[in-house]
Design an enzyme around this catalytic site. Sequence first.
Site, PDB file in Angstrom:
ATOM      1  N   ASP A 149       3.014  -0.915  11.748  1.00 26.58           N
ATOM      2  CA  ASP A 149       3.053  -2.245  12.362  1.00 26.58           C
ATOM      3  C   ASP A 149       4.330  -3.010  12.016  1.00 26.58           C
ATOM      4  OD1 ASP A 149       2.462  -2.444   9.727  1.00 26.58           O
ATOM      5  OD2 ASP A 149       0.914  -3.975   9.939  1.00 26.58           O
TER       6      ASP A 149
ATOM      7  N   GLY B  98       0.839  -1.205   0.000  1.00 28.15           N
ATOM      8  CA  GLY B  98       0.000   0.000   0.000  1.00 28.15           C
ATOM      9  C   GLY B  98       0.865   1.241   0.000  1.00 28.15           C
TER      10      GLY B  98
ATOM     11  N   ARG C 232       0.865  -5.204  -6.020  1.00 28.44           N
ATOM     12  CA  ARG C 232       1.163  -6.497  -5.425  1.00 28.44           C
ATOM     13  C   ARG C 232       1.428  -7.450  -6.591  1.00 28.44           C
ATOM     14  NH1 ARG C 232      -0.217  -5.342  -0.097  1.00 28.44           N
ATOM     15  NH2 ARG C 232      -1.755  -3.678  -0.044  1.00 28.44           N
TER      16      ARG C 232
ATOM     17  N   ARG D 153      -5.910  -3.075  10.087  1.00 25.74           N
ATOM     18  CA  ARG D 153      -6.598  -4.353  10.149  1.00 25.74           C
ATOM     19  C   ARG D 153      -6.083  -5.196  11.317  1.00 25.74           C
ATOM     20  NH1 ARG D 153      -9.817  -5.499   6.068  1.00 25.74           N
ATOM     21  NH2 ARG D 153      -8.779  -4.011   4.716  1.00 25.74           N
TER      22      ARG D 153
ATOM     23  N   THR E 179       4.724   2.438   5.389  1.00 24.39           N
ATOM     24  CA  THR E 179       3.322   2.005   5.495  1.00 24.39           C
ATOM     25  C   THR E 179       2.641   2.909   6.508  1.00 24.39           C
ATOM     26  OG1 THR E 179       1.878   0.331   6.470  1.00 24.39           O
ATOM     27  CG2 THR E 179       4.185   0.202   7.065  1.00 24.39           C
TER      28      THR E 179
ATOM     29  N   ASP F 280       5.745  -5.294   5.667  1.00 21.44           N
ATOM     30  CA  ASP F 280       6.072  -6.688   5.947  1.00 21.44           C
ATOM     31  C   ASP F 280       6.180  -7.572   4.709  1.00 21.44           C
ATOM     32  OD1 ASP F 280       6.289  -6.556   8.634  1.00 21.44           O
ATOM     33  OD2 ASP F 280       4.841  -8.153   9.025  1.00 21.44           O
TER      34      ASP F 280
ATOM     35  N   ASP G  89       0.474   1.968   8.528  1.00 22.75           N
ATOM     36  CA  ASP G  89      -0.036   1.183   9.657  1.00 22.75           C
ATOM     37  C   ASP G  89       0.872   1.152  10.886  1.00 22.75           C
ATOM     38  OD1 ASP G  89      -2.364   0.552   8.324  1.00 22.75           O
ATOM     39  OD2 ASP G  89      -1.507  -1.226   7.391  1.00 22.75           O
TER      40      ASP G  89
END
Lengths: 328, 328, 328, 328
Positions: C134, C15, C76, C176, C130, C107, C132
């Site tokens: 994470d 993303g 992707r 998510r 990213t 990741d 996120d």
Amino acid sequence: MAKKLKRIGVMTSGGDSPGMNAAIRAVVRTCAYYHTECAGFYRGFQGMIDGDCINMNARSVRNIVNQGGTILQSARSKQFLTKEGRAQAAQNLKEQEVDAMILIGGDGTFRGGQVFSQEHGIPVIGVPGTIDNDIYGTHYTIGYDTALNTVVEAIDKIRDTASSHNRLFFVEVMGRDAGFIALNSGIGAGAEEILIPEEDLGLDRLLDSLERSRRAGKTSSIVVVSEGDKIGKNVFELAEYVKENLPFYDARVSVLGHIQRGGRPSCFDRVLASRLSVKAVELLLDGKKDLMVGMLNNEIESCSLDQALKGKHTINKDLLRISEILST
Amino acid sequence: MAKKLKRIGVMTSGGDSPGMNAAIRAVVRTCAYYHTECAGFYRGFQGMIDGDCINMNARSVRNIVNQGGTILQSARSKQFLTKEGRAQAAQNLKEQEVDAMILIGGDGTFRGGQVFSQEHGIPVIGVPGTIDNDIYGTHYTIGYDTALNTVVEAIDKIRDTASSHNRLFFVEVMGRDAGFIALNSGIGAGAEEILIPEEDLGLDRLLDSLERSRRAGKTSSIVVVSEGDKIGKNVFELAEYVKENLPFYDARVSVLGHIQRGGRPSCFDRVLASRLSVKAVELLLDGKKDLMVGMLNNEIESCSLDQALKGKHTINKDLLRISEILST
Amino acid sequence: MAKKLKRIGVMTSGGDSPGMNAAIRAVVRTCAYYHTECAGFYRGFQGMIDGDCINMNARSVRNIVNQGGTILQSARSKQFLTKEGRAQAAQNLKEQEVDAMILIGGDGTFRGGQVFSQEHGIPVIGVPGTIDNDIYGTHYTIGYDTALNTVVEAIDKIRDTASSHNRLFFVEVMGRDAGFIALNSGIGAGAEEILIPEEDLGLDRLLDSLERSRRAGKTSSIVVVSEGDKIGKNVFELAEYVKENLPFYDARVSVLGHIQRGGRPSCFDRVLASRLSVKAVELLLDGKKDLMVGMLNNEIESCSLDQALKGKHTINKDLLRISEILST
Amino acid sequence: MAKKLKRIGVMTSGGDSPGMNAAIRAVVRTCAYYHTECAGFYRGFQGMIDGDCINMNARSVRNIVNQGGTILQSARSKQFLTKEGRAQAAQNLKEQEVDAMILIGGDGTFRGGQVFSQEHGIPVIGVPGTIDNDIYGTHYTIGYDTALNTVVEAIDKIRDTASSHNRLFFVEVMGRDAGFIALNSGIGAGAEEILIPEEDLGLDRLLDSLERSRRAGKTSSIVVVSEGDKIGKNVFELAEYVKENLPFYDARVSVLGHIQRGGRPSCFDRVLASRLSVKAVELLLDGKKDLMVGMLNNEIESCSLDQALKGKHTINKDLLRISEILST
């Protein structure tokens, strides 16, 4: 429809303004739509003199509708003020097979374009692009609405500090000859006073008003000052004058400067630039010349460059009254 | 837990910074959460001297987390520099049953607080709120991140104009003694040169660099200059100097000024202000005093006010190297 | 310094996130600074497979530091999950004389890069990009800070309406598997409740809290919900559930969606992207491989891709406590 | 001037819109300027029925000119649809010595006001405040310009992602019955297609256009869809339909939702709200009643509420043509 134009040139000139890229994009895409070639000239008249241009198609203008500045760049050209310079430009256009020009800019741009068209018979159409809004024949110029938003956002920030510290701020905004920006941003930002080139309210009145404000319990205030205000003092002298005469005020100055020219155009400016520029191309294809497109009463209209240059777009003085009422 | 505190006071002092309201809100709500009363003092130390305060509860701070400035206002107090002033303040706190104070501000605020605590035995905790980021004991001060965003947004706008006109802009940003804002906003805005108080790069180096830039084909450039740069010239003199020595540059100046203090706080500043202020109240309730809370390595920590005042928060000089690499 | 690298490749994958362009720019300029060639691959791993790349130099990345998205595009690639796909990519890199790759992504990107490096002996360095946040091995990923600002600005707008109409809004934000965005933006926006994937607070607790809020006189409320919250209901079902059980609430839903990925990067993200990417190139030039760069405690560090992939970046649960205190 | 009014009431009703606070401020300050009392009613008609009002003076409206939402709150009142409800409201106004009302809102608000005035002889003036711009008798309603800017900023962000991933985005914007927002924001954001309630372009035409776009090399696209588009499918169904028929498109959906109602008003909306509201008070003081103020051709005008309610503000269909040309 008149003699088919093969190739239309486009340039931006004078101070840049947000929305010029949206205007360039609309010129280029409208040319593509009507299967007419389009050439972009760099740095305004200077690029015409230097023959500095590129072919533009729908893809050349992808993803620029929301960008400030102008991808064709802008410049002031002393050479274009000379007959030789203009002849050189005309020569280049002929060599490049450019049949007509769309000029995005302000008064100076249109003046140059008018002379050029008269001397060399190359049709031009003017598209009003300047943050100052001082063009006759249109209620709004491209970039003006964005500049107003930039100014009120800046003053909103300054008011945070003014309120926190009980300060009086003199905020200088652009507009050497016209108070459009000062007047509208002043009302929008809730300024206590607005000083514009069109009106000399006098220093006494300013002091009176500030003193009244203070007595009414207002401890912070914003005074919006046009670069070219009539009061005969620059914004720093003004602040000094007020400090001397109203010592209870902690007066500060903020000159907003060049941030007013840049930034992403507002939706209003993007739509305005698009509509004006589609019209400009269609007028040329229709055989028209030496006109300026403008938005009057929400409709896209045109007038002669001559009218645009001789007329004067005056501020709505009722806004001064509105400002006075609202700073009660 | 130590002797139960009945009532905690909070004030903001020094230059205002975005996020101070989020800090006030967090102090007030944390007091409410722990069933402790909270009093807000207006205009910093001056309000303590004047006894100008209000009771604050969870509702008093509704909808302020996203507002710039400080609802408690700020001011510099000459009176608090005197023993009498401070005694008056202590007297007022006692009358108002305020057992401890949370001071949101910078160096000057903490210095005043330390003396006050020593003289009158009233515990204080400092919360670092200033856009300058020049406080030892915390990696970030409240307002600094927002100021950086305000500056890069302003320079983004200026770059639109710089690129459109092939201009060189000298942009003055805040930071009289510390180059944090200049260094980080300069990298963020992609400035070609950054001048900061901590380093005298010399005028020759600046000219060299600009000439190299020009030769590499860059026609527009941004130089970010800290208010207190070491180069011994103010930003206007710098521009003049460059114009004289590198006449091909059309050099302009923009002083960003007070817009850097205001505006809606960034998420980072809101969260930082919230975390620091919750900790500040909890430290007081825990019987601690004369500390400053700070964020080090993403954790909320505290150090003595003494350490905070004696230490020096230095810029990361590696950023100068980064800037040089990126302006290749 | 190890065997001199002739040419470094760079790509973005997964993303997109704001600041990826600042990262690309820094990779390209650092290569230029160290006189190393640089090739940009389009659409992540797919471009490596397709050999879709361009030479990049300092000028290729002009004026992108402030642009959202990624000029190298992202995608992707299913093909890259196959041995054949990766072999094709390796083959292309050899033909293009690309000696090493810098992979900007999350990741999945790092996992692909690790396998690729092991199979084909081509060094890779990962740069965490990213929204996120994470990723293990860095406190901040590129784009996360900007996304937080986008979210709090959106919730500020929603709160205007919530306050005006006494409404309860459920605002769904991205994340998510991780509650970083929800937790920090929730505190920043002053949300009354925050629901994240890491904690199942239970529906009863939510109802209790909203009822308590109401009794305390709050008539409007914001609940921030992570896409992947543990509560077992999506945001629309949640709103329905609350309407049924607390009928005095006029509950509405807003799904912020893709606006969270775009926009101009914050200063923080631009500086982070710049620092990480300079380091990534320098590590490669220094003979290092299969590492991820990260920012830990304000310093740029690196860890093995293996560690980054095996570790877990966990939220700071103390923030849940902070949120509870502040929604008092 | 007619019988001197002692006290004027003001309220906001219907969906909130940015600039309503600027309108309230202007009503209150204009009353103060003319030495007339002013009462603010909470939650629209419901507050009139409940007698929920406060005295307002110049200070009550300090620092709200730049705030979204409405400090007087808004609500829909079922009770006001009944004769009894309106009688109760009239009774309250009499008790509070409120001689006339200024109603800030949309169609529903004006309809209620007209009936109320006819039944109880209490003069009302309508001020058009709604983001939808669907009011006859004014070219612009308060909040519309701000909503357009909010939408184009959101789509700018989405385009970052769309361009980075070669995606097709369907973006749903507000406008159940009118395509003003979709049409203007679509042009402003450079959307490839715009679907509005006023025109059924047909699904085939949409597919054709997207396919043509694709063949022309466009890999990402934005389609702006009005909530109430005529095409008979909601935005999610539309995306599914396109995915089935044009499988090369990676189609996504974004519903902008309530963020469109909030946020700081643009300068345009602040000035518009100010001018309209000054006029509204002056009309009342002048003995006028049952009018709506509006801006036509840049001038502040008024028409009867009856005309405003019977007329239809239609979109400028030429904008559809402009959009088609520009998405060449």
